[in-house]
Design a protein around this motif. Structure first.
Motif, short mmCIF file in Angstrom:
data_model
loop_
_atom_site.label_atom_id
_atom_site.label_comp_id
_atom_site.label_asym_id
_atom_site.label_seq_id
_atom_site.Cartn_x
_atom_site.Cartn_y
_atom_site.Cartn_z
N UNK A 24 0.81 -1.21 0.00
CA UNK A 24 0.00 0.00 0.00
C UNK A 24 0.84 1.26 0.00
N UNK A 25 1.89 1.28 0.82
CA UNK A 25 2.77 2.44 0.85
C UNK A 25 3.57 2.55 -0.43
N UNK A 26 4.01 1.43 -0.97
CA UNK A 26 4.76 1.45 -2.22
C UNK A 26 3.94 2.10 -3.33
N UNK A 45 0.59 -6.65 -6.66
CA UNK A 45 1.93 -6.54 -6.11
C UNK A 45 2.24 -7.72 -5.20
N UNK A 46 1.27 -8.10 -4.38
CA UNK A 46 1.47 -9.26 -3.50
C UNK A 46 1.71 -10.51 -4.32
N UNK A 47 1.02 -10.64 -5.44
CA UNK A 47 1.19 -11.82 -6.29
C UNK A 47 2.61 -11.88 -6.85
N UNK A 64 11.25 -1.85 -5.93
CA UNK A 64 10.34 -1.21 -4.99
C UNK A 64 10.97 -0.03 -4.29
N UNK A 65 12.25 -0.15 -3.95
CA UNK A 65 12.94 0.94 -3.26
C UNK A 65 13.01 2.21 -4.10
N UNK A 66 12.78 2.08 -5.40
CA UNK A 66 12.83 3.24 -6.28
C UNK A 66 11.79 4.30 -6.01
N UNK A 67 10.78 3.99 -5.19
CA UNK A 67 9.75 4.99 -4.88
C UNK A 67 10.16 5.85 -3.68
N UNK A 68 11.26 5.50 -3.02
CA UNK A 68 11.73 6.26 -1.86
C UNK A 68 12.65 7.37 -2.36
#
Length: 334
Positions: A24-26, A45-47, A64-68
């Motif tokens: 959700x945060x991602x 995303x969970x899948x 995923x870390x790319x959104x930070x």
């Protein structure tokens, strides 16, 4: 047993803050920054979180870390983790962060530190959770890259307690980083390292002898070398074991096959941790419950694991003593 696990004060010593980025945060941060992702929902995303090996996980982890991108992103990430583990009875955490994952994308080291450090300070004030921060070098990058990262960390010596080593072990032995770890120690940092998860027991030996680590992260393959097990037990070198991660990444085919109890019975200092909980299916409490059920752990085993988490931490001795007394005061259910 679940209530007892929750009631025990405990520390978490092996947590990658980037690995606590929930779907959700991602998605929310991707929308905030206008980043397009190949997933249109939390369910999609969970899948995607279906891994057969560590590299499969790392591929999506780095994506995923790319959104930070800004300090508030790192603040939200860290604060959300602290609130989750507060509900699990965590009173102290020692958090890994991977600055190279962010600086290689153009995110300044200072931005990462600002967000995480503010959240940790607020977490201690608001939730009573103390913390230490551990900078992890990415072992698939060069030692020269690690040296540059250490240079950036030096102004933050008061906020970073230790340096570590993570990412895929394949073909990346700890000895590759001997010089930068020696320099980090000379600058006053403690040292830890991931070893013996997918890598062989020899990597654990190298982490001990070449990097002079005070803890081994994972370390479960030590069982393949009984002399090494005896050394770890004799020297009381803690292992920060992550059971749900180990089964998700097929280090063990199922939780019932995990060697955690066997290692405890050999006298090793074993702690339970969550590693990358958003990806591996549970925070520290879920890891305790999973091994308790699968390995038929009793109340004494669970209490020993909680005690180990405190004694293996970087807390000062007086605080360790106080928390150990609190653990021993927790009544067992009838």
């Amino acid at each position: 047993m679940a209530a007892y696990i929750r009631a025990l004060p405990k520390a978490e010593l092996h947590l990658h803050i980037e690995g606590s980025l929930e779907p959700g945060m991602l998605l929310a941060l991707a929308e905030k920054h206008g980043i397009e992702l190949p997933y249109d929902s939390e369910a999609a995303l969970q899948e995607a979180y279906s891994f057969t090996q560590l590299q499969d996980f790392l591929d999506i982890y780095f994506k995923g870390a790319g959104v930070l991108l800004d300090a508030d992103d790192f603040y939200q990430l860290t604060r959300a983790y602290l609130e989750r583990v507060h509900a699990d009875g965590v009173v102290h955490c020692e958090i890994f962060f991977d600055p190279q994952t962010h600086t290689d994308r153009g995110v300044p080291f200072a931005t990462v530190m600002d967000g995480i450090s503010r959240a940790l300070k607020d977490g201690e004030r608001d939730l009573g959770i103390s913390s230490r921060l551990i900078l992890s070098f990415l072992r698939h990058l060069s030692e020269a890259d690690a040296e540059k990262t250490l240079d950036e960390a030096l102004p933050y010596r008061g906020e970073i307690a230790a340096v570590g080593l993570d990412s895929s072990e394949h073909g990346q032995p700890p000895e590759k980083f001997s010089r930068v770890f020696a320099r980090a120690r000379s600058e006053g940092f403690l040292t830890v390292a991931h070893a013996g998860e997918e890598g062989p027991p020899e990597y654990i030996r190298q982490a001990l002898d070449d990097l002079k680590v005070v803890r081994i992260d994972h370390g479960v393959r030590c069982e393949e070398d009984l002399d090494l097990c005896r050394r770890l037990a004799s020297e009381k070198i803690p292992l920060t074991v992550c059971p749900l991660s180990n089964t998700k990444l097929a280090v063990f085919d199922r939780m019932e096959s995990h060697n955690l109890k066997r290692l405890m019975d050999m006298g090793l200092v074993i702690t339970i941790n969550s590693d990358d909980p958003a990806y591996f299916g549970g925070y520290v409490g879920a890891n305790y419950r999973a091994v308790a059920e699968a390995l038929s752990l009793d109340y004494d085993d669970i209490r020993a694991l909680a005690r180990n988490s405190i004694t293996a931490s970087f807390l000062p001795e007086d605080q360790k003593k106080a928390w150990l007394e609190c653990i021993d005061a927790v009544a067992r259910p009838d």
